[in-house]
Write a protein that holds these residues in place. Structure first.
Motif, PDB file in Angstrom:
ATOM      1  N   MET A   1      27.567  41.096  53.623  1.00 56.73           N
ATOM      2  CA  MET A   1      28.118  40.473  55.014  1.00 56.73           C
ATOM      3  C   MET A   1      28.286  39.119  55.015  1.00 56.73           C
ATOM      4  O   MET A   1      29.189  38.385  55.410  1.00 56.73           O
ATOM      5  CB  MET A   1      27.241  41.203  56.107  1.00 56.73           C
ATOM      6  CG  MET A   1      27.499  42.602  56.180  1.00 56.73           C
ATOM      7  SD  MET A   1      26.406  42.946  57.743  1.00 56.73           S
ATOM      8  CE  MET A   1      26.221  44.949  57.447  1.00 56.73           C
ATOM      9  N   LYS A   2      27.252  38.455  54.240  1.00 58.76           N
ATOM     10  CA  LYS A   2      27.049  37.173  54.228  1.00 58.76           C
ATOM     11  C   LYS A   2      28.518  36.449  53.416  1.00 58.76           C
ATOM     12  O   LYS A   2      29.215  35.665  53.697  1.00 58.76           O
ATOM     13  CB  LYS A   2      25.942  36.322  53.552  1.00 58.76           C
ATOM     14  CG  LYS A   2      24.760  36.530  54.533  1.00 58.76           C
ATOM     15  CD  LYS A   2      23.322  36.285  53.964  1.00 58.76           C
ATOM     16  CE  LYS A   2      22.279  36.406  54.714  1.00 58.76           C
ATOM     17  NZ  LYS A   2      21.308  35.738  54.173  1.00 58.76           N
TER      18      LYS A   2
ATOM     19  N   GLU B   1      22.421  39.497  63.896  1.00 59.80           N
ATOM     20  CA  GLU B   1      23.780  39.115  64.083  1.00 59.80           C
ATOM     21  C   GLU B   1      24.917  39.481  63.319  1.00 59.80           C
ATOM     22  O   GLU B   1      25.908  39.789  63.796  1.00 59.80           O
ATOM     23  CB  GLU B   1      23.739  37.545  64.192  1.00 59.80           C
ATOM     24  CG  GLU B   1      25.074  36.811  64.858  1.00 59.80           C
ATOM     25  CD  GLU B   1      24.701  35.153  64.887  1.00 59.80           C
ATOM     26  OE1 GLU B   1      25.761  34.787  65.415  1.00 59.80           O
ATOM     27  OE2 GLU B   1      23.719  34.806  64.313  1.00 59.80           O
ATOM     28  N   LEU B   2      24.654  39.595  62.157  1.00 58.52           N
ATOM     29  CA  LEU B   2      25.692  40.000  61.180  1.00 58.52           C
ATOM     30  C   LEU B   2      26.093  41.472  61.349  1.00 58.52           C
ATOM     31  O   LEU B   2      27.192  41.686  61.189  1.00 58.52           O
ATOM     32  CB  LEU B   2      25.354  39.568  59.570  1.00 58.52           C
ATOM     33  CG  LEU B   2      25.173  38.164  59.239  1.00 58.52           C
ATOM     34  CD1 LEU B   2      24.894  37.879  58.034  1.00 58.52           C
ATOM     35  CD2 LEU B   2      26.774  37.681  59.522  1.00 58.52           C
ATOM     36  N   LYS B   3      24.946  42.299  61.369  1.00 54.90           N
ATOM     37  CA  LYS B   3      25.057  43.838  61.546  1.00 54.90           C
ATOM     38  C   LYS B   3      25.656  43.998  62.805  1.00 54.90           C
ATOM     39  O   LYS B   3      26.588  44.787  62.741  1.00 54.90           O
ATOM     40  CB  LYS B   3      23.736  44.138  61.414  1.00 54.90           C
ATOM     41  CG  LYS B   3      23.126  44.376  59.956  1.00 54.90           C
ATOM     42  CD  LYS B   3      21.685  45.007  60.063  1.00 54.90           C
ATOM     43  CE  LYS B   3      21.032  45.058  58.612  1.00 54.90           C
ATOM     44  NZ  LYS B   3      19.937  45.825  58.857  1.00 54.90           N
TER      45      LYS B   3
ATOM     46  N   VAL C   1      23.464  43.363  53.915  1.00 58.13           N
ATOM     47  CA  VAL C   1      23.491  41.958  54.493  1.00 58.13           C
ATOM     48  C   VAL C   1      24.115  40.783  53.640  1.00 58.13           C
ATOM     49  O   VAL C   1      24.871  40.209  53.913  1.00 58.13           O
ATOM     50  CB  VAL C   1      22.295  41.498  55.316  1.00 58.13           C
ATOM     51  CG1 VAL C   1      22.312  40.201  55.926  1.00 58.13           C
ATOM     52  CG2 VAL C   1      21.790  42.575  56.510  1.00 58.13           C
TER      53      VAL C   1
ATOM     54  N   ALA D   1      33.561  33.058  62.310  1.00 55.85           N
ATOM     55  CA  ALA D   1      32.455  34.195  62.104  1.00 55.85           C
ATOM     56  C   ALA D   1      31.203  33.458  62.063  1.00 55.85           C
ATOM     57  O   ALA D   1      31.163  32.159  61.551  1.00 55.85           O
ATOM     58  CB  ALA D   1      32.821  34.805  60.966  1.00 55.85           C
TER      59      ALA D   1
ATOM     60  N   VAL E   1      31.801  36.964  55.445  1.00 56.60           N
ATOM     61  CA  VAL E   1      31.970  36.055  56.512  1.00 56.60           C
ATOM     62  C   VAL E   1      32.168  34.648  56.147  1.00 56.60           C
ATOM     63  O   VAL E   1      33.242  33.962  56.772  1.00 56.60           O
ATOM     64  CB  VAL E   1      30.850  35.924  57.774  1.00 56.60           C
ATOM     65  CG1 VAL E   1      30.740  37.201  58.487  1.00 56.60           C
ATOM     66  CG2 VAL E   1      29.424  35.377  56.988  1.00 56.60           C
TER      67      VAL E   1
ATOM     68  N   SER F   1      27.030  32.144  56.911  1.00 58.18           N
ATOM     69  CA  SER F   1      25.970  32.886  56.186  1.00 58.18           C
ATOM     70  C   SER F   1      24.755  32.902  56.247  1.00 58.18           C
ATOM     71  O   SER F   1      23.786  33.519  56.144  1.00 58.18           O
ATOM     72  CB  SER F   1      26.372  32.808  54.672  1.00 58.18           C
ATOM     73  OG  SER F   1      26.052  31.458  54.286  1.00 58.18           O
TER      74      SER F   1
END
Length: 151
Positions: free
Chosen positions: A111-112, A89-91, A108, A80, A115, A83
């Motif tokens: 999300m970090k 990119e994460l979204k 976000v 992945a 991943v 962070s």
């Protein structure tokens, strides 16, 4: 070997994931997944198992186990993004993997974390997750073997 998310821990203030080993008088003994270094965490430390974590979706909540499996479908054998990746990119990754995630409550920063955990599990454990029934069967087998040893 199957990964039991009820034994994989996220510890507040600590980087990385830990594997729960045993209970101590003063807290819990755990081993870092990355370097196998053992640590005793104080009883006041905020410890959460990955099995207890969910993300918000428009339908309700999705367990982290399901999120990891969906990310694996999208990413294949690739890692992945780190962070340090951009928010866009994460979204984009999460829109592919979990298109109905709730953008008002799944940030976000979350999300970090996901991943980071994904990559750590990929490198030091597996995405072959144990089901709760399997864990109960293993616990029964362990206690039965302990009983025969003690007899």
């Amino acid at each position: 070997m199957k990964t039991d998310l009820t034994r994989i821990l996220s510890v507040a203030g600590q980087h990385g994931l830990y594997y729960y080993l045993a209970q101590a008088r003063t807290g819990a003994i755990a081993e870092a997944l990355s370097d196998k270094k053992r640590t005793c965490f104080d009883i006041k430390t905020r410890i959460t198992t990955l099995a207890d974590i969910s993300i918000y979706t428009s339908e309700g909540e999705m367990k982290l186990k399901e999120v990891f499996l969906k990310l694996k479908e999208v990413l294949g054998d690739n890692d992945a993004p780190t962070s340090k990746a951009s928010a866009e990119e994460l979204k984009a990754l999460f829109l592919k993997a979990v298109p109905d995630y709730d953008s008002d409550r799944f940030y976000v920063s979350h999300m970090k974390k996901v991943v980071e955990w994904y990559n750590e599990l990929k490198h030091y454990a597996s995405f072959d997750f144990a089901e709760p029934e399997e864990m109960n069967d293993e616990a029964d087998e362990e206690s039965a073997s302990e009983d025969t040893e003690n007899a």
